[in-house]
Design a protein around this motif. Structure first.
Motif, PDB file in Angstrom:
ATOM      1  N   LEU A  20       0.869  -1.111  -0.005  1.00  0.00           N
ATOM      2  CA  LEU A  20      -0.242   0.006  -0.071  1.00  0.00           C
ATOM      3  C   LEU A  20       0.729   1.435  -0.030  1.00  0.00           C
ATOM      4  O   LEU A  20       1.681   1.549   1.013  1.00  0.00           O
ATOM      5  CB  LEU A  20      -0.815   0.097   1.186  1.00  0.00           C
ATOM      6  N   THR A  21       0.686   2.216  -0.878  1.00  0.00           N
ATOM      7  CA  THR A  21       1.219   3.422  -0.965  1.00  0.00           C
ATOM      8  C   THR A  21       0.423   4.602  -0.455  1.00  0.00           C
ATOM      9  O   THR A  21      -0.279   4.895  -1.400  1.00  0.00           O
ATOM     10  CB  THR A  21       1.934   3.481  -2.562  1.00  0.00           C
ATOM     11  N   VAL A  22       0.891   5.440   0.269  1.00  0.00           N
ATOM     12  CA  VAL A  22       0.085   6.426   0.838  1.00  0.00           C
ATOM     13  C   VAL A  22       1.185   7.705   0.770  1.00  0.00           C
ATOM     14  O   VAL A  22       2.143   7.544   1.487  1.00  0.00           O
ATOM     15  CB  VAL A  22      -0.687   6.338   2.007  1.00  0.00           C
TER      16      VAL A  22
ATOM     17  N   GLY B  31       3.428   8.522  -1.103  1.00  0.00           N
ATOM     18  CA  GLY B  31       4.813   8.243  -1.614  1.00  0.00           C
ATOM     19  C   GLY B  31       5.412   7.008  -0.577  1.00  0.00           C
ATOM     20  O   GLY B  31       6.545   6.665  -0.682  1.00  0.00           O
ATOM     21  N   ASP B  32       4.684   6.851   0.438  1.00  0.00           N
ATOM     22  CA  ASP B  32       5.343   5.923   1.400  1.00  0.00           C
ATOM     23  C   ASP B  32       4.484   4.377   1.380  1.00  0.00           C
ATOM     24  O   ASP B  32       3.664   4.441   1.237  1.00  0.00           O
ATOM     25  CB  ASP B  32       4.845   6.330   2.894  1.00  0.00           C
ATOM     26  N   THR B  33       5.541   3.293   0.799  1.00  0.00           N
ATOM     27  CA  THR B  33       5.037   2.102   0.505  1.00  0.00           C
ATOM     28  C   THR B  33       5.416   1.070   1.588  1.00  0.00           C
ATOM     29  O   THR B  33       6.604   1.165   2.198  1.00  0.00           O
ATOM     30  CB  THR B  33       5.663   1.699  -0.921  1.00  0.00           C
ATOM     31  N   ARG B  34       4.364   0.382   2.089  1.00  0.00           N
ATOM     32  CA  ARG B  34       4.629  -0.501   3.031  1.00  0.00           C
ATOM     33  C   ARG B  34       3.934  -2.038   2.648  1.00  0.00           C
ATOM     34  O   ARG B  34       2.831  -1.897   1.830  1.00  0.00           O
ATOM     35  CB  ARG B  34       3.994  -0.046   4.322  1.00  0.00           C
ATOM     36  N   PRO B  35       4.395  -3.179   3.105  1.00  0.00           N
ATOM     37  CA  PRO B  35       3.892  -4.378   2.861  1.00  0.00           C
ATOM     38  C   PRO B  35       2.328  -4.298   3.657  1.00  0.00           C
ATOM     39  O   PRO B  35       2.192  -3.905   4.587  1.00  0.00           O
ATOM     40  CB  PRO B  35       4.701  -5.299   3.188  1.00  0.00           C
ATOM     41  N   VAL B  36       1.341  -5.210   3.229  1.00  0.00           N
ATOM     42  CA  VAL B  36       0.132  -5.383   3.508  1.00  0.00           C
ATOM     43  C   VAL B  36      -0.172  -6.952   3.397  1.00  0.00           C
ATOM     44  O   VAL B  36       0.042  -7.223   2.571  1.00  0.00           O
ATOM     45  CB  VAL B  36      -1.065  -4.489   3.053  1.00  0.00           C
ATOM     46  N   ALA B  37      -0.971  -7.359   4.400  1.00  0.00           N
ATOM     47  CA  ALA B  37      -1.301  -8.608   4.541  1.00  0.00           C
ATOM     48  C   ALA B  37      -2.840  -8.829   4.140  1.00  0.00           C
ATOM     49  O   ALA B  37      -3.498  -8.005   4.303  1.00  0.00           O
ATOM     50  CB  ALA B  37      -1.117  -9.190   5.923  1.00  0.00           C
TER      51      ALA B  37
ATOM     52  N   GLY C   7      -7.364  15.292  -4.445  1.00  0.00           N
ATOM     53  CA  GLY C   7      -5.996  14.858  -4.934  1.00  0.00           C
ATOM     54  C   GLY C   7      -5.125  13.754  -4.366  1.00  0.00           C
ATOM     55  O   GLY C   7      -4.031  13.475  -4.926  1.00  0.00           O
ATOM     56  N   ASP C   8      -5.241  13.721  -3.191  1.00  0.00           N
ATOM     57  CA  ASP C   8      -4.734  12.567  -2.309  1.00  0.00           C
ATOM     58  C   ASP C   8      -4.871  11.403  -2.962  1.00  0.00           C
ATOM     59  O   ASP C   8      -5.957  10.946  -3.614  1.00  0.00           O
ATOM     60  CB  ASP C   8      -4.990  12.622  -1.012  1.00  0.00           C
ATOM     61  N   GLU C   9      -3.952  10.359  -3.173  1.00  0.00           N
ATOM     62  CA  GLU C   9      -3.899   9.040  -3.793  1.00  0.00           C
ATOM     63  C   GLU C   9      -3.521   7.908  -2.785  1.00  0.00           C
ATOM     64  O   GLU C   9      -2.495   8.136  -2.316  1.00  0.00           O
ATOM     65  CB  GLU C   9      -3.234   9.169  -5.183  1.00  0.00           C
ATOM     66  N   VAL C  10      -4.283   6.841  -2.660  1.00  0.00           N
ATOM     67  CA  VAL C  10      -3.739   5.724  -2.213  1.00  0.00           C
ATOM     68  C   VAL C  10      -3.644   4.472  -3.401  1.00  0.00           C
ATOM     69  O   VAL C  10      -4.483   4.351  -4.212  1.00  0.00           O
ATOM     70  CB  VAL C  10      -4.673   5.115  -1.013  1.00  0.00           C
ATOM     71  N   VAL C  11      -2.489   3.842  -3.381  1.00  0.00           N
ATOM     72  CA  VAL C  11      -2.435   2.775  -4.338  1.00  0.00           C
ATOM     73  C   VAL C  11      -2.157   1.479  -3.702  1.00  0.00           C
ATOM     74  O   VAL C  11      -1.343   1.295  -2.888  1.00  0.00           O
ATOM     75  CB  VAL C  11      -1.056   3.089  -5.312  1.00  0.00           C
ATOM     76  N   LEU C  12      -3.041   0.403  -3.931  1.00  0.00           N
ATOM     77  CA  LEU C  12      -2.797  -0.806  -3.530  1.00  0.00           C
ATOM     78  C   LEU C  12      -2.482  -1.691  -4.732  1.00  0.00           C
ATOM     79  O   LEU C  12      -2.725  -1.572  -5.882  1.00  0.00           O
ATOM     80  CB  LEU C  12      -4.353  -1.628  -3.298  1.00  0.00           C
ATOM     81  N   SER C  13      -1.118  -2.398  -4.340  1.00  0.00           N
ATOM     82  CA  SER C  13      -0.507  -3.093  -5.597  1.00  0.00           C
ATOM     83  C   SER C  13      -0.621  -4.720  -5.194  1.00  0.00           C
ATOM     84  O   SER C  13      -0.104  -5.081  -4.018  1.00  0.00           O
ATOM     85  CB  SER C  13       0.921  -2.674  -5.748  1.00  0.00           C
ATOM     86  N   LEU C  14      -1.135  -5.355  -6.045  1.00  0.00           N
ATOM     87  CA  LEU C  14      -1.498  -6.641  -5.652  1.00  0.00           C
ATOM     88  C   LEU C  14      -0.531  -7.625  -6.625  1.00  0.00           C
ATOM     89  O   LEU C  14      -0.473  -7.327  -7.783  1.00  0.00           O
ATOM     90  CB  LEU C  14      -2.810  -7.218  -5.780  1.00  0.00           C
ATOM     91  N   PRO C  15       0.130  -8.920  -6.150  1.00  0.00           N
ATOM     92  CA  PRO C  15       0.969  -9.466  -6.748  1.00  0.00           C
ATOM     93  C   PRO C  15       0.048 -10.256  -7.892  1.00  0.00           C
ATOM     94  O   PRO C  15      -0.874 -11.202  -7.418  1.00  0.00           O
ATOM     95  CB  PRO C  15       1.495 -10.438  -5.584  1.00  0.00           C
ATOM     96  N   MET C  16       0.525 -10.349  -9.184  1.00  0.00           N
ATOM     97  CA  MET C  16      -0.343 -10.851 -10.146  1.00  0.00           C
ATOM     98  C   MET C  16       0.370 -11.981 -10.803  1.00  0.00           C
ATOM     99  O   MET C  16      -0.205 -12.249 -11.946  1.00  0.00           O
ATOM    100  CB  MET C  16      -0.815  -9.821 -11.268  1.00  0.00           C
TER     101      MET C  16
END
Length: 395
Positions: free
Chosen positions: A240-242, A244-250, A263-272
């Motif tokens: 999860l990136t908020v 500019g700070d990225t951390r692992p999530v379970a 304009g704030d943005e949250v990016v969830l990146s899932l392993p594909m």
């Protein structure tokens, strides 16, 4: 409409009554029934039921892929129950099952052109089958291809109303903020009881891509919570990136609470990356097999993609090498093999019972399960037998 569908509809109604009357005992009974059905009587696709007689569930762990009935309406009923339990207690596993069932049962029923459909959704087609007669209804369980019409045609209307209501499954709200449960591009707006307006816009190509970008499109000086579901299959590599700070999530639910600005943005990146999935050892019918998944999508081996092979049952997968994603297609390494015919199909020597394998392995592409049977008659299987190493020495 069969026993499974009616059982799910009854459970959905019971959950509504339990919540309305604040009947904790009834809600717990529905939850326990749902848990048992999911953990013991549900296919990897999210489909339910192996019994063709009375369209019943069948016993625990009785999940033969070639006899899977898994009718579309029962899958939709399962989604209805899971949604109500999600509303009742926020359990992300309910949203996981909704996702799995939508992508691998509901999406599988209609053909790509929308002119035919599956009533039952098998996980293993042994024979090529024939194209259905367009002038007469097809038999539900006997159909080898999607048909324009079946004797009982509850599926088209059920699928239509489910697709029309998909947006209702995307998000929820409460006094704390917004919760996103399913991922698709669009805008989610909520007007709170105190008049405050919350708005987020989701940009994603999920499930083709694992990046989900959530942009805040409203201003609010007071803090509120944005919650996102991390699917149960994303056990490694989700972040999860908020700001500019990225951390692992379970797997589960990840929540960010703050005073959001437009304009704030949250990016969830899932392993594909595609992955092997292994069955519970109590499911006798698929012991010694593996399935392949990518994100929430179940993949299948279809004979259309293997020239010279009439039935996919000739292929054995090399599970020592992980599946690969190449040019948008997931591939696995397989070897062709067939047992020697004899006077008796049982052997005392394990070497004699093993299939005769081709000398060289083949790189075989897989198809997303929901897209199979769109290219004419074919054989198909989801659970793939693994290669067996037979030692030269006698046992």
């Amino acid at each position: 409409m069969g026993t499974r569908s009616r059982a799910n509809y009854l459970a959905a109604g019971a959950a509504d009554v339990a919540v309305e009357l604040k009947d904790a005992g009834l809600l717990e009974a529905v939850r326990n029934q749902w848990q048992n059905a999911v953990t013991r009587r549900t296919y990897i696709t999210g489909g339910q039921g192996s019994r063709h007689q009375d369209e019943a569930f069948g016993g625990d762990w009785v999940l033969p892929p070639d006899r899977a009935y898994s009718e579309t309406c029962a899958g939709i009923g399962s989604v209805m129950v899971a949604w109500r339990l999600l509303l009742a207690d926020g359990d992300p596993r309910c949203a996981d099952l909704i996702e799995r069932t939508l992508f691998n049962v509901v999406a599988t029923s209609p053909a790509a052109d929308g002119r035919s459909f599956f009533y039952a959704n098998t996980l293993h087609r042994r024979e090529l089958g024939t194209s259905p007669d367009t002038d007469r209804p097809s038999l539900r369980a006997a159909a080898s291809q999607r048909a324009p019409w079946f004797e009982v045609s509850c599926c088209p209307t059920n699928v239509a109303r489910t697709l029309a209501s998909l947006t209702a499954y995307v998000a929820t709200s409460d006094d704390e903020g917004l919760q996103l449960h399913q991922y698709m591009p669009g805008t989610v707006e909520h007007r709170r009881a105190d008049g405050r307006h919350l708005c987020v816009t989701v940009a994603t190509d999920y499930p083709r891509d694992g990046e989900i970008r959530v942009r805040i499109d409203s201003d609010d000086e007071d803090p509120w919570s944005l919650s996102l579901r991390v699917p149960g299959w994303a056990t490694r590599g989700a972040t999860l990136t908020v700001d500019g700070d990225t951390r692992p999530v379970a797997p589960g639910v990840v929540t960010e609470r703050r005073s959001w600005r437009r304009g704030d943005e949250v990016v969830l990146s899932l392993p594909m990356a595609p992955r092997f999935t292994y069955p519970d050892s109590r499911i006798d019918a698929v012991r010694g097999c593996v399935a392949v998944e990518r994100g929430p999508l179940v993949l299948a081996l279809e004979s259309t993609d293997v020239p010279g092979v009439e039935t996919v049952d000739e292929l054995h997968i090399d599970a020592s090498r992980p599946p690969r994603l190449t040019d948008g297609r997931v591939t696995v390494r397989c070897r062709r093999g067939r047992p020697d015919d004899g006077d008796w199909p049982y052997r005392t020597d394990p070497r004699e019972s093993a299939p005769v394998l081709a000398a060289e392995p083949d790189e075989v592409p897989l198809v997303e399960y929901h897209a199979w049977a769109n290219r004419g008659p074919s054989t198909m299987r989801v659970w793939l037998p693994t290669l067996r190493e037979i030692k030269e020495e006698a046992p």
